[in-house]
Structures are given as C-alpha cells and as structure tokens.
Enzyme design. Structure first.
Site, PDB file in Angstrom:
ATOM      1  N   GLU B  49       0.868  -1.189   0.000  1.00 55.68           N
ATOM      2  CA  GLU B  49       0.000   0.000   0.000  1.00 55.68           C
ATOM      3  C   GLU B  49       0.892   1.221   0.000  1.00 55.68           C
ATOM      4  O   GLU B  49       1.648   1.430   0.946  1.00 55.68           O
ATOM      5  CB  GLU B  49      -0.770   0.092   1.326  1.00 55.68           C
ATOM      6  CG  GLU B  49      -2.047  -0.620   1.421  1.00 55.68           C
ATOM      7  CD  GLU B  49      -2.659  -0.376   2.810  1.00 55.68           C
ATOM      8  OE1 GLU B  49      -2.479   0.702   3.395  1.00 55.68           O
ATOM      9  OE2 GLU B  49      -3.291  -1.303   3.304  1.00 55.68           O
ATOM     10  N   ASP B  60      -5.143   9.019  10.423  1.00 61.29           N
ATOM     11  CA  ASP B  60      -3.823   8.537  10.822  1.00 61.29           C
ATOM     12  C   ASP B  60      -3.377   9.115  12.152  1.00 61.29           C
ATOM     13  O   ASP B  60      -3.696  10.243  12.500  1.00 61.29           O
ATOM     14  CB  ASP B  60      -2.809   8.897   9.732  1.00 61.29           C
ATOM     15  CG  ASP B  60      -3.002   8.054   8.489  1.00 61.29           C
ATOM     16  OD1 ASP B  60      -2.940   6.815   8.625  1.00 61.29           O
ATOM     17  OD2 ASP B  60      -3.252   8.603   7.412  1.00 61.29           O
TER      18      ASP B  60
END
Lengths: 374, 260
Positions: B49, B60
């Site tokens: 990824e 995140d």
C-alpha cells in the site's frame, strides 16, 4: 458513520420533542439573555452612503458571541445521548470558551483542541477555558491552527465515540453537523426578521455577516432566504488581499473540494493539499466554508465578497468611535462590507448586520494594529 | 483474477494470511521509499500500500502524520505517487495506493484511475470515501480494471457492511480498533466478530489493519482473516534503521502469518 448516524437520529428526535425545545428555550432566555436587541447605528451610518445600518447584537449574549446558541443545543443533545464528555476545536477560543461554559453548566467533561500557535496568541481565552474546568490540548501537528485542531478532535472522537460527543463549532464537517449547527443558530435570523417587521414595519434591503466556517452568517440568513427582495451578503476574510494568496476567502478565491467530511469550496493547491489560510481574525482563519454557503453562492441566492485586514480594522475603529461598541475582529469584516454595500444601495437603504461577537478578546491584536502600547 | 486476488489465493494455498505493508510515497525520500519497499518485498510482503501523502490525514495517528509531513516537505506531488506505483509494480507484487479523497478528486477521478492503471497499479484504498458518494469512482475504476478497497469499522452495522461490500472489489479493510492508525500493544477481540460479520455479506478477502505491529498480533489475526495490514510499525522501523530494519520487520511478521 455509526457515530454520525447516532447524532443525526438524536438531533431529529430532539427537534420535534417539546421537552427538548422547552429546555432549550428556557436556557436561551434565562441563561443567554435572548432575544438579543437590534441597535440602530446612527453615527456609524453617517459613513454608509446614506444607508442605515442596524446591528443584531449577538455580542450581548452570555459569553459574548453567537457561539452560545449552538453549544447549548448540542450540549443538551449530548446529555440526551448519554455522553459524559464533550470535545471541541477552537481557533480564536470563542467556541472553546462557549463549549467549556455549557460543559460546566451541564456537568460534562470537556476537552478543547487548539492549535499551539493559537494557544499562544489567545492566552486569555485559554485561561478562561481552564477556569471553566476544561482541559485545553495544544495541537502541535501540521500547521498548528484551526484545521489541525479539527483533525485532532476527529481523531479523539473516533477513538472515544462511546462516551464522547464532538461539539463541532461551525456549519462545516460531515452531515448532520452543517444542518444541525444552522438550526441551532437560525434563532438569530428568526428573531431579527420579526424585530424588523414589528419595529421598522419592513424587512431590510440587505443582510450582512462575516463568513469563516459561516455559522453566524447562516444563522442570520436562514430566516430571510425565502424573502427574495432581501440581499444576503457574506463577507470573507481577505487577509492581505486575494491577489497575494494570503487570505481566507474560500468562496471568492478557493475551488471545490472535500475537507473534514464536507464538499465545499476549499483553499487547496494543484495536488489537492490544503493551503493555510491567513487572516488577522483567528475566527475566520479556516481554509474551507460551510457547504450551505457554497450552495447559496452557486444558486446566486447569497453573494460573497472579500474584505481585507486593513478594511476590517478601519471599520473596527469606526464602530468603536461612533457607537461605543468594540466588535470582534471577525464581525468587523461584516461592518466593512456593510459600509461598501451602503454606498452601493444609497439613501434610505436598511442594512442589517449580524454583530456576531464582542471584541474584548481582540484588544491585544487591535492595540498592536493601532500602535497603542499596553 | 485480479492481481490482488491472486496474491490472496497464493497465501491461502500456503495456509497463511497475506502480509500487506503500508508506506507513504516520498518517505523518507522518493527514492528511499522505493528502496524500502523493495526490501519489504524481499522480506516477504505480499501486497504493498503506497500512501498518497495528504495535508489533513484525519484517519492517521502521529507516526504516519509525521512521515507524511516529511514527505510533503520533500516536495512529493501526485506525479511522485504515480511514479512510485510504477516502480513498485515492477517488483511483481500488487501495488495499491491509499489516498484520502480530495487529492484524487483534484487530480481528476477518471484521469487518476487511468494513470494509475497505466502505471501498473492494482487497486486503490479510499478511507474517507463513502459508498454513497462513490458513483463516479466506481465507474472510473471499473473502466480501468482497478480494484476498489473500502473500510469497515467495529461500529459498522450489517447494513453498512453490506453497502461497503457492494462497492468493494479488492478486499474489505477491517479496522481493528476504534481510532486512528498507530502501533498498539493489543488487538481488540471484537475484530474477529467484525470479520465474521463481513463474511456474511461478502466472498471477498478480508484484511485487518490499524494498530498491528508484532508477529504475535499478526498470528492472532491470521487465524480468522485473509490478510494482515501493517503501516505505522514499518514507518517507525525505517525511521530507526532504514530499509534493513523494514526488511527485518517484514521477515519477523511473516513468521506470524501461519494458520494453525
């Protein structure tokens, strides 16, 4: 999504529940001090090309701005959802103070995320939040301003959604926030429209309000949207001027994109990265704008203009010296816009300005701007 | 069969889960990211990824946000991301991009799908795109044979999972915790329930990520999921010891992938 669905459901149920509405009404009257009056700014109007400027005095609300309208609504909602903790983002600290206030009133734990830069610039509001029992967390990531405070609040919320309500302070973010925050602020325009009819026997020719995220503007605009003869004018922060790139005028100078879960106009570069906004007013310093404003702009129902720091501060000083009212610097953008609008509309025009907040918090910034030593 | 499904099928014949690793493009530098990914693939990573660095990565945690900030300061552009995909695809593993929605929209939805496919990309993970808003994306990716990956959370209802599965083609990404990315000491027990719930709605592979950093955690997940996703731990390893440390982490994680 589950969290947003939960808020959405609670909001829709509450808005048709007479006991919720009665509780909110009681606080609006007996805690905030509503309705807020309309003041005719006679001496200020002498500089408005023959138009008369009327001020909807949201600065007289408890905590000193319109922000209290939304936090009371969402605070009660948090209580109904059984949440023991509220979190909020704040730029200048006004929404943080309002949230800390309602948390104290309702006995909720309160955490406010604030960009580290802003905690330094707005030390007084940090102290106010702490006095009210809130925890203030300085945000040290990214650009360390309002948008990063929102990012951190969103991260907190996803991790603590069982116990926590995110008390978002403006008409931005994912659904149902823009709609919910609008509905808690629409009392500004509902009151003002009625006050215009009973006291002046007619509606204003134009309604002006400053627009960062856009909560006070949508609050005063909403009641007037069906009145086609009333011009709705939003004033965005032009910072150093649109042409310099250092501004926060997202509708006038931005492009369509997605930020914080809403599609609207945003300030972004060619790769879709958010560009930092600039304004003397921390409360307008947000690189996006509520999606309903984007919609009103695209429909042509409301128009959006840009006011520079210099124009806003000139209007700030003028209101201080002609009316004995120190406005928030955010609000000064609306005042500057109203002066220009007055010159365009001319003799006899009535312009209603949302005086969204008082300027006590801005005394240091204003003193520096005008060279007054402290 | 798509490249992604081939990678899961291969892992399945070896009676193990697939290892999926994340690294932002441009971190620690444009060339450095490719070098680190090469080492991770050598170490046993099955699927890569590549993060599209974004100024406001709300999903995140601090580790990835810091890496992304460095990448953006290094001058990473959308062209850098596409070029990184091209180089990683040449390693023979499926190359995915994980991107917040605004950069894709700004690039041009149709153009992004086309350029990504031309670069050899296999699929795109879109954490903040909801199925309700995905119409144009579904059309663009279907036309280009690019797999779509959407996320489900511990809080997702059956209705939500069914909707997400309906637009997903690569694998379903199951978030192991309520919260943001970042290494954690334990993986919630509830995630097994989530994976089982997904299987009632979909035959697609299900991979688990968020908070996974050790072979022990990987082993726990490997018993019920088809893939284990590790991100922040790779970023931290690279910060500590560059490509060598990333390879070492990959090797150690592969020891936890076996199904007992």
């Amino acid at each position: 999504m589950a969290a947003l669905d939960e808020v959405d459901e609670a909001f829709r149920k509450a808005m048709v529940d007479p006991s919720f509405l009665a509780q909110l009404k009681d606080l609006q009257v007996n805690y905030t001090g509503r309705p807020s009056p309309i003041t005719v700014a006679e001496r200020f109007s002498e500089h408005a090309g023959g138009a008369t400027i009327l001020l909807k005095r949201e600065d007289l609300n408890h905590t000193g701005s319109h922000k209290i309208n939304n936090v009371l609504g969402q605070g009660l909602l948090a209580q109904r959802m059984g949440k023991k903790r509220v979190i909020a983002e704040t730029g200048a600290g006004q929404h943080g103070v309002a949230t800390a206030t309602v948390a104290a009133l309702l006995g909720l734990e309160c955490v406010v995320y604030m960009g580290e830069e802003d905690t330094k610039r707005q030390a007084l509001n940090v102290a106010r939040m702490k006095l009210l029992g809130a925890e203030v967390i300085p945000v040290t990531i990214g650009s360390r301003t309002l948008k990063d405070a929102i990012n951190e609040a969103m991260r907190d919320w996803v991790a603590n959604v069982d116990t926590t309500h995110y008390l978002l302070g403006t008409v931005a973010g994912p659904a149902p926030f823009p709609e919910m925050v609008r509905d808690f602020h629409r009392i500004i325009g509902d009151e003002a429209r009625e006050q215009m009819l009973t006291r002046f026997g007619k509606l204003p020719d134009a309604v002006a309000a400053c627009v960062g995220g856009g909560s006070n503007a949508i609050g005063i605009f909403t009641a007037f949207i069906p009145d086609a003869g009333v011009r709705l004018v939003g004033l965005e922060a032009g910072g150093d001027g649109i042409e310099t790139g250092r501004h926060a005028s997202t509708i006038v100078g931005g492009a369509v994109g997605v930020l914080h879960g809403a599609r609207s106009y945003i300030m972004q570069d060619e790769d879709g990265q958010t560009i930092e906004s600039h304004s003397i007013s921390a409360g307008l310093d947000y690189p996006s704008v509520g999606p309903e404003h984007a919609y009103l702009a695209d429909l042509g129902r409301a128009e959006y203009r840009s006011v520079t720091d210099v124009e806003a501060m000139d209007a700030f000083k003028l209101l201080c010296e002609t009316e004995g009212i120190i406005p928030a610097i955010e609000t000064a953008h609306a005042l500057a816009g109203a002066l220009t609008l007055g010159k365009e509309l001319g003799e006899g025009a009535l312009i209603l300005v949302n005086l969204s907040g008082r300027g006590d918090k801005d005394v240091e910034t204003a003193a520096k701007w005008f060279g007054i030593s402290l | 069969m798509s490249k992604i499904h081939e990678a899961f099928a291969k892992a399945k014949t070896e009676n193990r889960a697939a290892l999926i690793a994340y690294l932002p493009a441009g971190y620690p530098s444009e060339a450095g990211a490719v070098e680190c990914i090469a080492a991770m693939v050598e170490g046993g990573v099955d699927i890569v990824e590549i993060g599209f660095p974004y100024s406001d990565p709300v999903m995140d945690g601090p580790t990835i946000q810091a890496a992304v900030d460095i990448s953006l300061k290094n001058g990473t552009k959308s062209a850098t991301v596409i070029e990184t995909v091209r180089q990683v695809a040449a390693f023979g593993v499926p190359a995915l991009v994980m991107s917040y929605w605004n950069p894709i929209e700004r690039y041009g939805v149709t153009k992004f799908a086309a350029d990504f496919h031309a670069a050899g990309g296999a699929g795109v993970i879109t954490p903040d795109l909801t199925p309700e808003e995905a119409g144009e994306w579904v059309t663009a990716t279907s036309n280009e044979d690019v797999d779509r990956v959407f996320l489900v959370a511990l809080s997702s209802s059956d209705e939500r999972i069914s909707k997400v599965s309906g637009v997903t083609t690569g694998f379903v990404y199951a978030g192991a915790v309520m919260g943001v990315t970042g290494a954690r000491t334990s993986v919630s027990d509830a995630v097994q329930g989530l994976v089982e719930k997904v299987r009632r709605h979909s035959d697609l592979p299900v991979a688990v990520g968020l908070g996974v950093s050790t072979p022990e955690q990987a082993n726990e997940i490997a018993q019920y999921a088809d893939g284990v996703i590790v991100g922040s731990a790779f970023v931290s390893a690279i910060e500590r010891g560059g490509a060598a440390a990333a390879k070492e982490l990959a090797v150690s994680l592969t020891k936890g992938l076996g199904k007992s």
